[in-house]
Write an enzyme that holds these catalytic residues in place. Structure first.
Site, PDB file in Angstrom:
ATOM      1  N   CYS A 109     -13.449 -15.726   3.796  1.00 15.89           N
ATOM      2  CA  CYS A 109     -12.925 -14.416   4.194  1.00 15.89           C
ATOM      3  C   CYS A 109     -12.112 -13.732   3.144  1.00 15.89           C
TER       4      CYS A 109
ATOM      5  N   GLY B 191     -23.577 -32.048   0.428  1.00 16.61           N
ATOM      6  CA  GLY B 191     -23.349 -32.596  -0.741  1.00 16.61           C
ATOM      7  C   GLY B 191     -24.505 -33.563  -1.364  1.00 16.61           C
TER       8      GLY B 191
ATOM      9  N   TYR C 249       0.746  -1.400  -0.019  1.00 20.64           N
ATOM     10  CA  TYR C 249      -0.002   0.024  -0.039  1.00 20.64           C
ATOM     11  C   TYR C 249       0.829   1.289   0.103  1.00 20.64           C
TER      12      TYR C 249
ATOM     13  N   ASP D 254     -18.591 -27.273  -1.458  1.00 21.19           N
ATOM     14  CA  ASP D 254     -17.494 -27.359  -0.586  1.00 21.19           C
ATOM     15  C   ASP D 254     -17.833 -27.449   1.002  1.00 21.19           C
TER      16      ASP D 254
ATOM     17  N   VAL E 262     -28.018 -46.173   8.277  1.00 19.50           N
ATOM     18  CA  VAL E 262     -29.212 -46.505   8.555  1.00 19.50           C
ATOM     19  C   VAL E 262     -30.164 -46.272   7.235  1.00 19.50           C
TER      20      VAL E 262
HETATM   21  P1  FAD Z   1     -19.782 -35.640   3.677  1.00 20.95           P
HETATM   22  O1  FAD Z   1     -18.622 -35.070   4.328  1.00 20.95           O
HETATM   23  O2  FAD Z   1     -19.498 -36.471   2.754  1.00 20.95           O
HETATM   24  O3  FAD Z   1     -20.490 -36.457   4.761  1.00 20.95           O
HETATM   25  C1  FAD Z   1     -21.467 -37.326   4.561  1.00 20.95           C
HETATM   26  C2  FAD Z   1     -21.376 -38.482   5.715  1.00 20.95           C
HETATM   27  O4  FAD Z   1     -22.619 -39.202   5.549  1.00 20.95           O
HETATM   28  C3  FAD Z   1     -20.395 -39.522   5.609  1.00 20.95           C
HETATM   29  O5  FAD Z   1     -19.670 -39.548   6.835  1.00 20.95           O
HETATM   30  C4  FAD Z   1     -20.996 -41.017   5.565  1.00 20.95           C
HETATM   31  O6  FAD Z   1     -20.317 -42.045   6.156  1.00 20.95           O
HETATM   32  C5  FAD Z   1     -22.395 -40.597   5.977  1.00 20.95           C
HETATM   33  N1  FAD Z   1     -23.447 -41.477   5.422  1.00 20.95           N
HETATM   34  C6  FAD Z   1     -23.972 -41.576   4.047  1.00 20.95           C
HETATM   35  N2  FAD Z   1     -24.839 -42.388   3.791  1.00 20.95           N
HETATM   36  C7  FAD Z   1     -25.221 -42.756   5.116  1.00 20.95           C
HETATM   37  C8  FAD Z   1     -26.266 -43.448   5.811  1.00 20.95           C
HETATM   38  N3  FAD Z   1     -27.090 -44.095   5.077  1.00 20.95           N
HETATM   39  N4  FAD Z   1     -26.246 -43.904   6.996  1.00 20.95           N
HETATM   40  C9  FAD Z   1     -25.228 -43.101   7.887  1.00 20.95           C
HETATM   41  N5  FAD Z   1     -24.311 -42.561   7.476  1.00 20.95           N
HETATM   42  C10 FAD Z   1     -24.261 -42.200   6.316  1.00 20.95           C
HETATM   43  N6  FAD Z   1     -13.859 -28.556   1.369  1.00 20.95           N
HETATM   44  C11 FAD Z   1     -13.581 -27.287   1.609  1.00 20.95           C
HETATM   45  O7  FAD Z   1     -14.560 -26.415   1.702  1.00 20.95           O
HETATM   46  N7  FAD Z   1     -12.261 -26.934   1.712  1.00 20.95           N
HETATM   47  C12 FAD Z   1     -11.398 -27.861   1.486  1.00 20.95           C
HETATM   48  O8  FAD Z   1     -10.257 -27.445   1.666  1.00 20.95           O
HETATM   49  C13 FAD Z   1     -11.597 -29.147   1.366  1.00 20.95           C
HETATM   50  N8  FAD Z   1     -10.856 -30.196   1.248  1.00 20.95           N
HETATM   51  C14 FAD Z   1     -11.072 -31.350   0.820  1.00 20.95           C
HETATM   52  C15 FAD Z   1     -10.071 -32.420   0.880  1.00 20.95           C
HETATM   53  C16 FAD Z   1     -10.340 -33.708   0.516  1.00 20.95           C
HETATM   54  C17 FAD Z   1      -9.365 -34.592   0.424  1.00 20.95           C
HETATM   55  C18 FAD Z   1     -11.772 -33.971   0.310  1.00 20.95           C
HETATM   56  C19 FAD Z   1     -12.140 -35.424  -0.086  1.00 20.95           C
HETATM   57  C20 FAD Z   1     -12.794 -33.066   0.412  1.00 20.95           C
HETATM   58  C21 FAD Z   1     -12.513 -31.850   0.656  1.00 20.95           C
HETATM   59  N9  FAD Z   1     -13.540 -30.763   0.893  1.00 20.95           N
HETATM   60  C22 FAD Z   1     -13.177 -29.392   1.094  1.00 20.95           C
HETATM   61  C23 FAD Z   1     -14.775 -31.044   0.560  1.00 20.95           C
HETATM   62  C24 FAD Z   1     -15.740 -30.992   1.928  1.00 20.95           C
HETATM   63  O9  FAD Z   1     -15.029 -32.201   2.686  1.00 20.95           O
HETATM   64  C25 FAD Z   1     -17.145 -31.562   1.357  1.00 20.95           C
HETATM   65  O10 FAD Z   1     -17.726 -30.604   0.640  1.00 20.95           O
HETATM   66  C26 FAD Z   1     -17.978 -31.661   2.730  1.00 20.95           C
HETATM   67  O11 FAD Z   1     -17.302 -32.819   3.456  1.00 20.95           O
HETATM   68  C27 FAD Z   1     -19.326 -32.223   2.349  1.00 20.95           C
HETATM   69  O12 FAD Z   1     -20.037 -32.249   3.701  1.00 20.95           O
HETATM   70  P2  FAD Z   1     -21.172 -33.393   3.607  1.00 20.95           P
HETATM   71  O13 FAD Z   1     -21.798 -33.165   5.175  1.00 20.95           O
HETATM   72  O14 FAD Z   1     -22.395 -32.825   2.741  1.00 20.95           O
HETATM   73  O15 FAD Z   1     -20.877 -34.632   3.235  1.00 20.95           O
HETATM   74  P1  NAP Z   2     -14.372 -30.300  -8.439  1.00 23.96           P
HETATM   75  O1  NAP Z   2     -13.576 -29.202  -8.144  1.00 23.96           O
HETATM   76  O2  NAP Z   2     -15.420 -30.016  -9.119  1.00 23.96           O
HETATM   77  O3  NAP Z   2     -13.230 -31.127  -9.607  1.00 23.96           O
HETATM   78  C1  NAP Z   2     -13.699 -32.039 -10.459  1.00 23.96           C
HETATM   79  C2  NAP Z   2     -12.623 -32.388 -11.478  1.00 23.96           C
HETATM   80  O4  NAP Z   2     -12.993 -33.505 -12.281  1.00 23.96           O
HETATM   81  C3  NAP Z   2     -12.491 -31.368 -12.527  1.00 23.96           C
HETATM   82  O5  NAP Z   2     -11.039 -31.198 -12.654  1.00 23.96           O
HETATM   83  C4  NAP Z   2     -13.281 -31.956 -13.600  1.00 23.96           C
HETATM   84  O6  NAP Z   2     -12.545 -31.188 -14.835  1.00 23.96           O
HETATM   85  C5  NAP Z   2     -13.139 -33.310 -13.573  1.00 23.96           C
HETATM   86  N1  NAP Z   2     -14.161 -33.975 -13.994  1.00 23.96           N
HETATM   87  C6  NAP Z   2     -15.391 -33.954 -13.810  1.00 23.96           C
HETATM   88  N2  NAP Z   2     -16.231 -34.714 -14.313  1.00 23.96           N
HETATM   89  C7  NAP Z   2     -15.531 -35.483 -14.945  1.00 23.96           C
HETATM   90  C8  NAP Z   2     -15.656 -36.809 -15.976  1.00 23.96           C
HETATM   91  N3  NAP Z   2     -16.765 -37.046 -16.149  1.00 23.96           N
HETATM   92  N4  NAP Z   2     -14.665 -37.397 -16.527  1.00 23.96           N
HETATM   93  C9  NAP Z   2     -13.169 -36.861 -16.095  1.00 23.96           C
HETATM   94  N5  NAP Z   2     -12.924 -35.811 -15.376  1.00 23.96           N
HETATM   95  C10 NAP Z   2     -14.135 -35.174 -14.837  1.00 23.96           C
HETATM   96  O7  NAP Z   2     -14.528 -31.356  -7.541  1.00 23.96           O
HETATM   97  P2  NAP Z   2     -13.423 -32.374  -6.371  1.00 23.96           P
HETATM   98  O8  NAP Z   2     -12.299 -31.846  -6.924  1.00 23.96           O
HETATM   99  O9  NAP Z   2     -14.125 -33.531  -6.371  1.00 23.96           O
HETATM  100  O10 NAP Z   2     -13.968 -31.421  -5.321  1.00 23.96           O
HETATM  101  C11 NAP Z   2     -15.246 -31.309  -4.432  1.00 23.96           C
HETATM  102  C12 NAP Z   2     -15.479 -30.255  -3.752  1.00 23.96           C
HETATM  103  O11 NAP Z   2     -14.627 -30.026  -2.566  1.00 23.96           O
HETATM  104  C13 NAP Z   2     -15.252 -28.912  -4.444  1.00 23.96           C
HETATM  105  O12 NAP Z   2     -16.461 -27.954  -4.413  1.00 23.96           O
HETATM  106  C14 NAP Z   2     -13.933 -28.079  -3.827  1.00 23.96           C
HETATM  107  O13 NAP Z   2     -14.060 -26.804  -4.076  1.00 23.96           O
HETATM  108  C15 NAP Z   2     -14.105 -28.751  -2.672  1.00 23.96           C
HETATM  109  N6  NAP Z   2     -12.478 -28.662  -2.208  1.00 23.96           N
HETATM  110  C16 NAP Z   2     -11.951 -27.782  -1.926  1.00 23.96           C
HETATM  111  C17 NAP Z   2     -10.436 -27.717  -1.620  1.00 23.96           C
HETATM  112  C18 NAP Z   2      -9.917 -26.534  -1.258  1.00 23.96           C
HETATM  113  O14 NAP Z   2      -8.749 -26.533  -1.053  1.00 23.96           O
HETATM  114  N7  NAP Z   2     -10.559 -25.310  -1.177  1.00 23.96           N
HETATM  115  C19 NAP Z   2      -9.885 -28.924  -1.567  1.00 23.96           C
HETATM  116  C20 NAP Z   2     -10.481 -30.095  -2.050  1.00 23.96           C
HETATM  117  C21 NAP Z   2     -11.672 -29.835  -2.506  1.00 23.96           C
HETATM  118  P3  NAP Z   2     -12.833 -31.430 -16.560  1.00 23.96           P
HETATM  119  O15 NAP Z   2     -14.297 -31.340 -16.257  1.00 23.96           O
HETATM  120  O16 NAP Z   2     -12.182 -30.279 -17.077  1.00 23.96           O
HETATM  121  O17 NAP Z   2     -12.110 -32.582 -16.574  1.00 23.96           O
HETATM  122 FE1  SF4 Z   3     -11.458 -17.601   6.913  1.00 24.04          FE
HETATM  123 FE2  SF4 Z   3     -11.291 -20.101   6.799  1.00 24.04          FE
HETATM  124 FE3  SF4 Z   3     -10.339 -18.913   8.984  1.00 24.04          FE
HETATM  125 FE4  SF4 Z   3     -13.041 -18.929   8.545  1.00 24.04          FE
HETATM  126  S1  SF4 Z   3     -11.676 -20.682   9.153  1.00 24.04           S
HETATM  127  S2  SF4 Z   3     -11.765 -17.080   8.995  1.00 24.04           S
HETATM  128  S3  SF4 Z   3     -12.883 -18.974   6.298  1.00 24.04           S
HETATM  129  S4  SF4 Z   3      -9.546 -18.886   6.974  1.00 24.04           S
END
Ligand code: FAD
Ligand code: NAP
Ligand code: SF4
Length: 695
Positions: free
Chosen positions: A363, A672, A188, A680, A470
C-alpha cells in the site's frame, strides 16, 4: 460480486454496529473506511476501477467511505505532465465540471452497491508537499521530505486557496458525494499554517496562534457556507503531530472548538506529520496506540470524533468505542486487506477476516513509488476489475507442496474455485517462513495471516498433510492432475573460508533459538532478514508492539502530558540486550537502504539507537577462533566476535520441480521456489493467487 447484505449488527459488537444520527443523515454503523491514495486516481480507467474498488467495500459493510485525497486545484497536488509538458487531466484533482462528471461513476457505484453507505471526498491540498513546481505554502519553508521549495502565498493567493476548497466541495456534492473531508494535518497546506516553523508570516495569517489558525478555520467556514447544512463536512486534525516544537495540546483543543463552530460535522483525528520521526502506522506500533489522544479531543467538542491508526479487527474497534475514546473508528488499510471485514464481523465470521498486518509493503510503499496500491495479503485490492475468479469450469485434483504464503494462497483460492486440493508441508504447522517472521518483536501481526489461512483451508475443505516431505515418486503415484511446487527457499551459505566454524549460525537457528548467540555478534547480510534478526538479538523484554507504554518510552512520546507535538523534550528510553552487534553488507550503499520506503527508516533508527554498528563495503576474508576477518576499504580488520549469523539471502528450492518435470507431470512453480532474489511474501502471494485464479 456478492449479493447485497443486510447488516443487523453482531451481538458481540453492539457499539460498532450502532447507527449514528447526524441530524440531516444517518450512518449505518461506526466504521469508516479511511482515506487512501490508490494510484488509480491518475490512471485512464481510474474512475471505473475506483468504482469497483469502493463498491466492494460498500457491499462489505462499512458505514462511510472517504476517498483518496483529491486536490482542489493544480498547485495543491500531483501534476503529471504529458510529452508536450502540459499537465494531464487526472482524477486526483477536482475543480472542473468535467472532472465532477467522472466522479459520478464512483458515487453511483457505491450508492447502488449499498444505498445506506455514505461516501465523502477527501479534499487534500498538499501545500509544501505537493510534487509540483507551483507548490504553495504560508511561508517558503521546504519540508525535510518535500520535493520543492514552496512559493509563499500572498493575500490574494490565500483567498484563492479558500475559494478553491469551497468550489471543490460544491463540485463533490454535484458529483454525488455525501460530503467532504478536509485534511488539516500531516504537513499538508492547512496544517503548515498552524505550526510556527512552517508559518513565519507576520500578517493576519501568521504570528499569534489565533492568526495561524485562521486559514484552516476559514476553509471549514467557507466550505460549510457553500455546501449548506445537509452535507457532511469532516475536518481531519493532527491531534498529536509528533513534531519537535509542534502543536501544543491547548492549540489542538482551541482548533477543535473553532472548526466545530465553523461548521464541521465531525472531527477525524490524525497523528503525525509525514516528516515526523515516530512510527504511527507500522506493524511495530501497538494496536489502537493513539485512541487515548482522540478521547481528549472528544472531551472538548460536541460533534462526533473519529479515531484511527492500528485498529485492524472488530474487537479492537468495539473496545475503542466502548471505552469512549471515539464516536467512530476509521480503518483504512484493513479495508484493503479485506473488503468484507464488517460483513464478516456482523455474521460472526471474524476468524475469516484477512487482517491487515501493517507491513505497508503493497500500500504505502507503492504509493510513494507511484505504483498502484494493493495489499500484501490481498492482491485483489485495487485490482478488482482485473483479478477475479469464480467456480472452475473443469475441476482438478491438485497437490500443492509447501504451505508457506505461496502454497497457502494457491491452495485456498484453487479450493474456493472447486478444485480438490491436497496441501503438503514437511513442517508440522502451516506458514513456512512466516513462522519465523512472527517471532520477530514487532511482527506479531503475522500470526493473523496464518490464522486467516487456517480458517480458509478449513472453509474450502483443503486436505492438509503436515509433517510430510513429499518427493516426485509419491506425487506421481498419487495420480494428481496437477502439482504446484511451493517449496520455498534454502538459506544461502556464502563461500567464506571457515564458514563451517562452530561460531557460525544460520538465521533459522538464530530465530528459533536452536543455538546460543554470544555477546559479540557479526550479522552477515543486511537485507530484511538481517535487520529482523538484529532486532531479535538486540531486543530486551516484552515487545513494545504489545505495550503502549513501552512503545511510548521507546519512541519518546509523552501521551499523558502532551508536550508540543507529543514529543518535544522527551528522550527515548533505549531498552537493549547486553550485546554488541555489527550488521554488515558488501554493497557500498548505506546499510538498510533497500528496506521498505515507509518502514525502513523506523528499523534503521531503532537499531541505530540500540548502538548496532552498521558496516558497508565489507569484503569477507575468513572466520576463525579470533572472529570474522574482513577487508574494509582494502585494509584488513578483525571483528572479535563470538557468533557470526548468516543472513546472506536465499536460493530457490526447486529440486522437486525438476524431478516432477522429468516425469512429465503437469506442474507449476510458485513463490521462493520460482525466484528467490527479492522474493517477499507480497510477490509470493500475488503470483500464487494469479495462477490459482486461472487453473
Ligand atoms: P516458504 O515460506 O519458504 O515456504 C515453503 C514451505 O515449503 C516450507 O514450509 C517448507 O517446509 C515446505 N517444503 C519445502 N520442501 C518440501 C517438500 N519436499 N515437501 C513438503 N514441504 C516442503 N516477507 C515479507 O514480504 N515481509 C516481511 O516482513 C517478511 N519478513 C520476514 C522475516 C523473516 C524472519 C523471514 C525468514 C522471512 C520474512 N519474509 C518477509 C519473507 C517471506 O516469509 C517469504 O518471502 C515467503 O515466506 C516465501 O513464501 P514461499 O511460500 O515461497 O516459501
Ligand atoms: P535480501 O534482502 O536479498 O538480503 C540478502 C543480504 O545478504 C544482502 O544484505 C546482501 O548484501 C547479502 N548477501 C547476498 N549474497 C551474499 C553472499 N554471497 N555473501 C555475503 N552476503 C551476501 O534477502 P533476505 O534478507 O534474505 O530477505 C529475503 C526476502 O524476504 C527479501 O525479499 C526481503 O524483502 C523479504 N523480507 C522482508 C522483510 C520486511 O520487513 N519487509 C523482512 C524480512 C524479509 P550484499 O550483497 O551487499 O552483501
Ligand atoms: Fe498495506 Fe500490508 Fe495492510 Fe496490506 S497488510 S493493507 S499491504 S499494510
Amino acid at each position: 460480486m456478492n449479493a447485497k447484505v443486510d447488516l443487523p449488527g453482531h451481538a458481540q459488537y453492539p457499539t460498532l454496529f450502532s447507527p449514528l444520527d447526524l441530524g440531516h443523515t444517518q450512518l449505518r454503523n461506526r466504521c469508516i473506511m479511511g482515506s487512501m491514495h490508490t494510484g488509480l486516481e491518475e490512471q485512464p480507467d481510474g474512475f471505473e476501477r475506483m468504482a469497483a474498488f469502493y463498491a466492494e467495500r460498500a457491499e462489505g459493510g462499512v458505514g462511510m467511505i472517504i476517498t483518496g485525497g483529491i486536490s482542489p486545484n493544480e498547485e495543491g497536488g500531483l501534476v503529471l505532465k504529458g510529452e508536450d509538458g502540459k499537465p494531464l487531466a487526472a482524477a486526483s484533482k477536482l475543480n472542473t465540471e468535467e472532472e465532477a462528471a467522472g466522479h459520478r461513476i464512483v458515487t453511483d457505484a457505491v450508492h447502488n452497491a449499498a444505498p445506506d453507505c455514505k461516501i465523502c471526498l477527501q479534499i487534500l491540498h498538499m501545500g509544501a508537499l505537493a510534487y509540483n513546481e507551483g507548490a504553495v505554502a504560508p511561508s517558503p519553508v521546504r519540508s525535510r521530505i518535500g520535493a520543492f521549495s514552496p512559493n509563499e502565498l500572498d493575500e490574494a493567493g490565500i483567498e484563492k486557496q479558500i475559494v478553491d476548497h469551497a468550489h471543490c466541495a460544491k463540485l463533490a456534492l454535484q458529483a454525488g458525494y455525501d460530503g467532504v473531508e478536509i485534511i488539516g494535518s500531516a504537513g499538508y497546506l492547512l496544517s503548515t499554517f498552524l505550526v510556527e516553523k512552517t508559518n513565519q508570516r507576520t500578517d493576519q495569517w501568521g504570528g499569534s496562534y489565533e492568526n495561524r489558525m485562521r486559514f484552516p478555520v476559514e476553509v471549514v467556514r467557507r466550505v460549510r457556507e457553500t455546501v449548506g447544512p445537509d452535507c457532511i463536512v469532516i475536518f481531519r486534525i493532527a491531534a498529536m503531530d509528533m513534531l519537535q516544537g509542534g502543536m501544543s495540546w491547548d492549540e489542538i483543543a482551541l482548533l477543535s472548538k473553532a472548526v466545530e463552530a465553523a461548521g464541521a460535522s465531525m472531527i477525524s483525528t490524525h497523528f503525525t506529520w509525514h516528516e515526523s520521526q515516530v512510527p504511527t502506522i507500522a506493524t511495530m506500533v501497538p494496536r489502537r496506540a493513539f485512541t487515548g489522544v482522540t478521547k481528549r479531543v472528544r472531551d472538548e467538542v460536541s460533534i462526533p470524533v473519529i479515531t484511527s491508526n492500528r485498529i485492524n479487527m472488530p474487537d479492537v474497534a468495539e473496545a475503542v468505542l466502548v471505552d469512549g475514546d471515539a464516536d467512530l473508528v476509521s480503518m483504512a488499510r484493513p479495508m484493503l486487506a479485506d473488503a468484507e471485514l464488517m460483513k464478516k464481523a456482523a455474521e460472526g465470521r471474524e476468524h475469516e477476516i484477512n487482517t491487515c498486518i501493517a507491513c505497508n509493503q503493497a500500500c504505502l510503499d507503492h504509493t510513494f513509488a507511484m505504483k498502484t496500491t494493493s495489499c500484501l495479503v490481498n492482491p485483489r485490492a485495487c485490482h478488482e476489475t482485473q483479478l477475479k475468479w469464480g467456480p472452475a469450469t473443469v475441476t482438478k485434483n491438485i497437490a500443492v507442496v509447501g504451505a508457506g504464503p505461496a502454497g497457502l494462497a494457491y491452495a485456498t483460492v484453487a479450493a474456493e474455485r472447486g478444485h480438490a486440493v491436497t496441501l503438503y508441508d514437511a513442517a508440522d504447522e502451516v506458514g513456512g517462513q512466516f513462522n519465523l517472521a512472527k517471532q520477530v518483536p514487532g511482527k506479531e501481526e503475522f500470526h493473523e495471516t496464518l490464522r486467516y489461512y487456517r480458517a480458509m483451508l478449513e472453509k474450502y475443505d483443503v486436505t492438509v498433510k503436515l509433517g510430510q516431505r513429499v518427493d516426485a515418486d509419491q506425487l506421481s503415484d498419487a495420480g494428481f492432475d496437477h502439482v504446484v511446487v511451493a517449496t520455498g527457499i534454502s538459506p544461502r551459505v556464502p563461500q567464506i573460508p571457515g564458514i563451517e566454524h562452530e561460531k557460525v549460525v544460520g538465521y533459522i537457528d538464530a530465530i528459533k533459538g536452536n543455538k546460543p548467540i554470544g555477546k559479540r555478534v557479526a550479522v552477515i547480510g543486511a537485507g530484511g532478514i538481517g535487520f529482523d534478526v538484529t532486532e531479535l538479538i538486540t531486543h530486551e523484554g516484552t515487545s513494545s508492539a504489545l505495550d503502549i507504554n513501552l512503545f511510548a518510552q521507546e519512541w519518546g512520546v509523552d501521551f499523558e502530558n502532551h508536550p508540543r507535538g507529543g514529543v518535544t523534550g522527551v528522550e527515548p528510553v533505549i531498552n537493549k540486550a547486553d550485546r554488541e552487534v555489527w550488521l554488515m553488507q558488501r554493497k557500498e550503499t548505506p546499510v538498510g537502504r533497500g528496506l521498505g520506503k515507509t518502514t525502513g527508516w523506523t528499523k534503521r533508527l531503532l537499531l541505530n539507537r540500540r548502538g548496532v554498528n552498521m558496516v558497508n563495503a565489507v569484503d569477507y576474508v575468513r572466520i576463525d577462533d579470533d572472529g570474522l576477518h574482513v577487508l574494509l576499504g582494502g585494509q584488513p580488520k578483525t571483528f572479535e566476535v563470538d557468533t557470526v549469523i548468516l543472513c546472506a539471502g536465499q536460493e530457490p528450492e526447486r529440486s522437486l520441480f525438476d524431478a516432477l518435470e522429468k516425469k512429465g507431470l503437469s506442474v507449476d512453480l510458485v513463490g521462493g521456489a520460482f525466484e528467490a532474489v527479492e522474493l517477499d511474501a507480497k510477490t509470493a502471494i500475488n503470483q500464487a493467487t494469479h495462477l490459482a485464479a486461472a487453473v
